[in-house]
Design an enzyme around this catalytic site. Structure first.
Site: not given
Ligand code: HDE
Length: 688
Positions: A73, A76, A113, A149, A162, A359, A363, A370
């Site tokens: 990632r 994170h 997570r 968070n 960001f 966001r 994501y 990923r």
């Protein structure tokens, strides 16, 4: 039956995962199911000759190995996760039509997570950093991800910043130093030029950034979201997770030492708690604001650098989150889980918070990079509600979609998969009126960057303030560029609080060269302080020092008492195996001293009798006690054990308990442990 609305029984996700989970079989085979006779040697030309290309088994095995890694990632990267469930304690139909919030009898499966932000996947658990708290709810209406968070605000107000804040905090690009640390020039350079980060900096420099356990930290959705009920009425909402075990943290000195002694400290704690049946638990809290009241605050509800003080809008506790099962496979579950704030269910909607809006895009994009475009098919990510659409193909497609139709509208498949009518609770975007010019601007209502930073400072107890001063000073003292440190002081800290700026200036050898822009306010929000005792010591770890001649009965009584409270104990002695007790019995040792540094424990018990005399001559034992004392931890000395404290001039009181009555001493120890730490101790002269 309406397929899309099957009920998610508590074990629905477990059953789903079970379909993809398997135990090792009795025979070793290739990926093609061919049984193997020899996995120890490559195929070669002659006993000492070269390997042969023909060795398909070797090539398959080594090629698979070569491709085992996926991109970590981008933030994170380091995390740990667990399965569990969420259950509301009351029907929230007045606020939301989301089915998981309407039925107190329903348990929705979750996968949660926790993570650090800046470090790589292999970094330590305990750097000074924000912790991610991402919850995937497998609801019967689809997957909802609450990707939060452990700090309720963020560094920046607009998602376009960001990449900058992350580039600044990550290891510097020329030499990839430092790993998992914000204490370097580029981070402080960026934030010193970005005053909107000030409030967040106060939190990150506080002990919130050093959680003792994932189970002892709060979680926050940060942004204002919307809850929408069946009548179409919306309320703004902020989500909170309140830990049952209270909010507790490490000290910076401990955190640094733990990074070497046990880099898996938080991960191990989570794993062991679940294995022990001491299930981590949080209450879900909501701060609800009627749409009509949204403009009544002195800040903008859409600004992610602001909290709503709990004293202004109380946190309504509406449900519980329990983590009760460890993953079977770290990679398949924890690494491949893909969160996305855009994963919502009917009754949960967004606000125009510009950070949240960004966001919603980022994501999905990152999961494709990923995991690939079919990431939603992975067992850990797939919903428990029926999933059907016309998306097809892509790398690693697992589903086998039958039929000739992959478009909508169609008649050849009877119009299926079809739109759902309102009665079936399909998702409909909240019909929020929107108008305006296209502008690349920041709203004026986002302009106040300091009031809530001051609010945070004003709300801290003296020891919390000390730690914030120390953290700013430590970090700035790692910064090489003087102008950067000076800017943090002159542009940020002077505008938060005079004493904060003055104390950091003193510890960094700087002189304040600016004056504050406005008068500081005196308001405080007591809910922001962590200075609150816990109501139990469940899951805390107590070290019991032992040496030859230890009184086995006394030690047994200590263990029994602490176990009754839900605490864990470990007997530590000079070497592994056992120690000879006074009655001649062999007392099992849980860990030898070199493997048991004090920083891994919450409190220490020193036994009485002959063992105390032996311990008084052992440097490692003395260091253990000194360091525990210096870290403000409860210390209990039984009988002659008190001599060790005397020898090192450690005064009883303030969490240091002594006596001969085991029951009484243990009672006092438990009370001291509920305080967590004893910050009033004068430890400056203690050599640890
Ligand atoms: Fe994230 N964030 N983030 N973030 N975030 C990611 O997604 C991003 C932000 C958070 O355990 C990434 O899957 C942008 C706030 C958590 O897998 C990525 C912005 C909050 C996790 C991403 C933010 C978070 C992530 C990287 C500013 C708290 C870990 C890997 C607009 C509310 C989830 C990934 C897990 C992960 C983007 C800011 C929480 C790149 C663009 C604010 C807990 O998509």
């Amino acid at each position: 039956m309406d397929e899309a609305r099957q009920t998610a029984a508590p074990a629905a996700k477990d059953q789903d995962l079970a379909r993809a989970t398997q135990d090792p079989g009795p025979h070793l085979t290739t990926n093609q199911g061919l049984r193997l006779a020899d996995d120890q040697n490559t195929l070669r030309a002659g006993a000492r000759g070269p390997s042969l290309l023909e060795d398909f088994h070797f090539r398959e095995k080594i090629t698979h190995f070569d491709h085992e890694r996926i991109p970590e990632r981008v933030v994170h990267a380091r995390g740990a996760a667990a399965h569990g469930y969420f259950q509301v304690t009351e029907d929230l139909s007045d606020l939301t039509m989301a089915s998981l919030f309407r039925d107190p009898a329903k348990r929705t499966p979750v996968f949660v997570r926790f993570s650090t932000v800046a470090g790589s996947r292999g970094s330590a658990d305990t750097p000074r950093d924000v912790r991610g708290f991402a919850v995937k709810f497998y609801t019967d209406e689809g997957v909802w991800d609450l990707v939060g968070n452990n700090i309720p605000v963020f560094f920046i107000q607009d998602a376009i910043k960001f990449p900058d804040v992350i580039h600044a905090v990550k290891p510097e690009p020329h030499n990839e130093i430092p790993q998992a640390a914000s204490a370097h020039d580029t981070f402080w350079d960026f934030v010193s030029l970005t005053p909107e980060s000030t409030h967040m900096l106060m939190w990150v420099m506080s002990d919130r950034a050093l959680p003792r356990s994932f189970a002892m930290m709060e979680g926050f959705g940060i942004h204002s979201f919307r809850l929408v009920n069946a009548q179409g009425q919306a309320h703004f909402v902020k989500f909170h997770w309140k830990p049952r075990k209270g909010v507790h943290s490490l000290l910076w000195d401990e955190a640094q030492k733990i990074a070497g002694k046990d880099p898996d400290f938080n991960r191990r704690d989570l794993w062991e708690a679940i294995e022990d049946g001491d299930f981590p638990e949080w209450e879900l809290g909501l701060q609800v604001v009627a749409e009509a009241d949204a403009g009544k605050f002195p800040f903008d509800l859409l600004d992610p650098t602001k909290i709503i003080p709990e004293e202004d809008v109380p946190v309504r506790r509406v449900g519980r989150l329990v983590l009760d099962r460890n993953p079977d496979n770290f990679f398949a579950e924890t690494e491949q889980v893909a969160f996305c704030p855009a994963h919502v269910v009917p009754g949960i909607d967004f606000s125009d918070d510009p950070l949240l809006q960004g966001r919603l895009f980022s994501y999905l994009d990152t999961q494709i990079s990923r995991l690939g475009v079919n990431f939603a098919e992975l067992p850990i990510n797939r919903p428990v509600s029926a999933m059907s659409n016309n998306q097809r193909d892509g790398k690693l497609r697992h589903r086998i979609d039958r039929g000739r139709v992959s478009y909508f509208p169609n008649s050849l498949a009877g119009g299926c998969p079809a739109h759902s009518p309102d009665a079936m609770a399909a998702f409909r975007t909240y019909a929020q009126p929107v108008s305006g010019q296209k502008l690349r601007v920041r709203s004026e209502s986002f302009a106040d960057h300091f009031s809530q930073a001051t609010l945070f400072w004003n709300s801290m107890s003296p020891w919390e303030k000390d730690h914030i001063v120390d953290a700013f000073s430590f970090e700035l003292n790692m910064v090489g560029t003087v102008a950067v440190k000076q800017r943090v002081l002159d542009e940020l800290l002077v505008n938060v609080a005079d004493d904060l700026a003055a104390r950091v200036a003193e510890k960094t050898g700087l002189t304040i060269q600016s004056t504050r822009r406005s008068q500081p306010h005196q308001q405080a929000s007591p809910a922001l302080s962590m200075d609150r005792p816990a109501d139990s010591i469940r899951g805390r770890k107590v070290a019991i020092l032992a040496a030859e001649g230890v009184d086995a009965t006394q030690l047994g009584a200590v263990q029994t008492r602490l176990h009754q409270e839900g605490a864990k104990t470990e007997v530590i002695a000079a070497v592994a195996g056992s120690v000879k007790a006074a009655d001649g019995s062999a007392l099992p040792v849980d860990r030898p001293a070199p493997n048991a540094p004090s920083v891994l424990y919450d409190a220490v018990v020193i036994p009485g009798g002959a063992a105390a005399t032996a311990l008084a001559g052992m440097g490692q034992a003395l260091h253990f006690v000194l360091e525990s004392f210096a870290h403000g931890k409860p210390v209990a000395a039984l009988g002659e054990g008190a001599e060790i404290l005397k020898k090192m001039s450690l005064a009883p009181g303030d969490g240091v308990v002594t006596g001969t009555d085991v029951d009484k001493v243990m009672h006092e120890l438990v009370l001291a442990m509920k305080q967590h730490r004893h910050h009033g101790r004068l430890t400056a002269a203690v050599p640890a």
